[in-house]
Design a protein around this motif. Sequence first.
Motif, short mmCIF file in Angstrom:
data_model
loop_
_atom_site.label_atom_id
_atom_site.label_comp_id
_atom_site.label_asym_id
_atom_site.label_seq_id
_atom_site.Cartn_x
_atom_site.Cartn_y
_atom_site.Cartn_z
N PHE A 1 0.84 -1.20 0.00
CA PHE A 1 0.00 0.00 0.00
C PHE A 1 0.87 1.25 0.00
CE2 PHE A 1 -2.17 3.34 2.45
CZ PHE A 1 -3.24 3.56 1.60
N GLU A 2 1.88 1.28 0.85
CA GLU A 2 2.76 2.46 0.94
C GLU A 2 3.47 2.73 -0.38
OE1 GLU A 2 6.81 3.77 3.24
OE2 GLU A 2 5.39 2.51 4.35
N ILE A 3 4.00 1.68 -0.99
CA ILE A 3 4.72 1.83 -2.25
C ILE A 3 3.77 2.29 -3.36
CG2 ILE A 3 5.99 0.59 -4.05
CD1 ILE A 3 7.12 -1.19 -1.72
N GLN B 1 2.81 5.93 -2.82
CA GLN B 1 3.88 6.83 -3.24
C GLN B 1 3.92 6.96 -4.76
OE1 GLN B 1 7.75 5.97 -1.63
NE2 GLN B 1 7.03 6.12 0.49
N ALA B 2 3.71 5.87 -5.46
CA ALA B 2 3.69 5.90 -6.91
C ALA B 2 2.51 6.72 -7.43
CB ALA B 2 3.64 4.49 -7.47
N LEU B 3 1.37 6.60 -6.76
CA LEU B 3 0.19 7.38 -7.16
C LEU B 3 0.37 8.88 -6.91
CD1 LEU B 3 -2.86 5.24 -5.99
CD2 LEU B 3 -2.38 6.01 -8.31
N LYS B 4 1.00 9.21 -5.81
CA LYS B 4 1.21 10.62 -5.45
C LYS B 4 2.21 11.31 -6.37
CE LYS B 4 0.39 10.39 -0.47
NZ LYS B 4 1.06 10.52 0.86
N ASN B 5 3.06 10.53 -7.01
CA ASN B 5 4.13 11.07 -7.86
C ASN B 5 5.08 11.97 -7.08
OD1 ASN B 5 3.35 9.82 -10.29
ND2 ASN B 5 1.77 11.37 -10.62
N ASP B 6 5.31 11.62 -5.80
CA ASP B 6 6.26 12.38 -4.99
C ASP B 6 7.68 12.20 -5.50
OD1 ASP B 6 4.27 13.31 -3.32
OD2 ASP B 6 4.59 11.79 -1.78
N ALA B 7 7.95 11.03 -6.02
CA ALA B 7 9.28 10.71 -6.53
C ALA B 7 9.11 9.94 -7.83
CB ALA B 7 10.04 9.87 -5.51
N PRO B 8 10.13 10.00 -8.69
CA PRO B 8 10.05 9.22 -9.93
C PRO B 8 9.95 7.73 -9.62
CG PRO B 8 11.88 10.78 -10.00
CD PRO B 8 11.33 10.81 -8.62
N ALA C 1 10.57 -4.25 -8.61
CA ALA C 1 10.52 -4.05 -10.06
C ALA C 1 9.44 -3.03 -10.42
CB ALA C 1 10.25 -5.36 -10.76
N PRO C 2 9.68 -2.21 -11.44
CA PRO C 2 8.68 -1.24 -11.87
C PRO C 2 7.35 -1.88 -12.26
CG PRO C 2 10.78 -0.78 -12.93
CD PRO C 2 10.93 -2.08 -12.20
N GLY C 3 7.39 -3.04 -12.87
CA GLY C 3 6.16 -3.74 -13.24
C GLY C 3 5.33 -4.09 -12.02
N GLN C 4 6.01 -4.46 -10.95
CA GLN C 4 5.30 -4.80 -9.71
C GLN C 4 4.65 -3.57 -9.11
OE1 GLN C 4 5.05 -8.15 -8.22
NE2 GLN C 4 3.36 -6.88 -7.55
N VAL C 5 5.36 -2.45 -9.15
CA VAL C 5 4.80 -1.21 -8.62
C VAL C 5 3.57 -0.81 -9.43
CG1 VAL C 5 5.23 1.25 -8.22
CG2 VAL C 5 7.01 -0.42 -7.70
N HIS C 6 3.65 -0.95 -10.74
CA HIS C 6 2.49 -0.65 -11.59
C HIS C 6 1.31 -1.56 -11.24
CE1 HIS C 6 3.99 2.41 -14.27
NE2 HIS C 6 5.09 1.72 -14.48
N ALA C 7 1.58 -2.84 -10.99
CA ALA C 7 0.51 -3.79 -10.64
C ALA C 7 -0.15 -3.40 -9.33
CB ALA C 7 1.07 -5.21 -10.56
N TRP C 8 0.66 -3.04 -8.32
CA TRP C 8 0.10 -2.64 -7.02
C TRP C 8 -0.67 -1.34 -7.14
CZ3 TRP C 8 5.31 -3.58 -4.07
CH2 TRP C 8 5.49 -4.96 -3.87
#
Length: 103
Positions: free
Chosen positions: A13-15, A18-25, A36-43
């Motif tokens: 959830f935290e990761i 953070q990806a949704l907020k676009n606080d960091a690339p 992995a970026p694919g995993q972050v996209h899936a979450w």
Amino acid sequence: MSKNKKWSSAMKFEIALQALKNDAPLNEICKKYEVAPGQVHAWKKQLTDQGSQIFNRVDKTAKLLTEHEEKTRALYEKVGELTVERDYLKKCWSKLHGSSDNN
């Protein structure tokens, strides 16, 4: 990047948040958590797709609690009625039979 790392729901959830907020690339987030970026996209997709279900569960729980409280109130009311009725019948029984027996 770690292979087959087990992630807790809270970390996922935290990761994803953070990806949704676009606080960091995205690359920074992936490097920080070694994911992995694919995993972050899936979450992230799972969070956006299923996030509203959290509120459905809260609404259902509140509804069940209200129903339970209403049933409990009705049962207590019925117990009160039956107690009054029992006491009245016990009193009448005593008067009819001239007994002071309260059993």
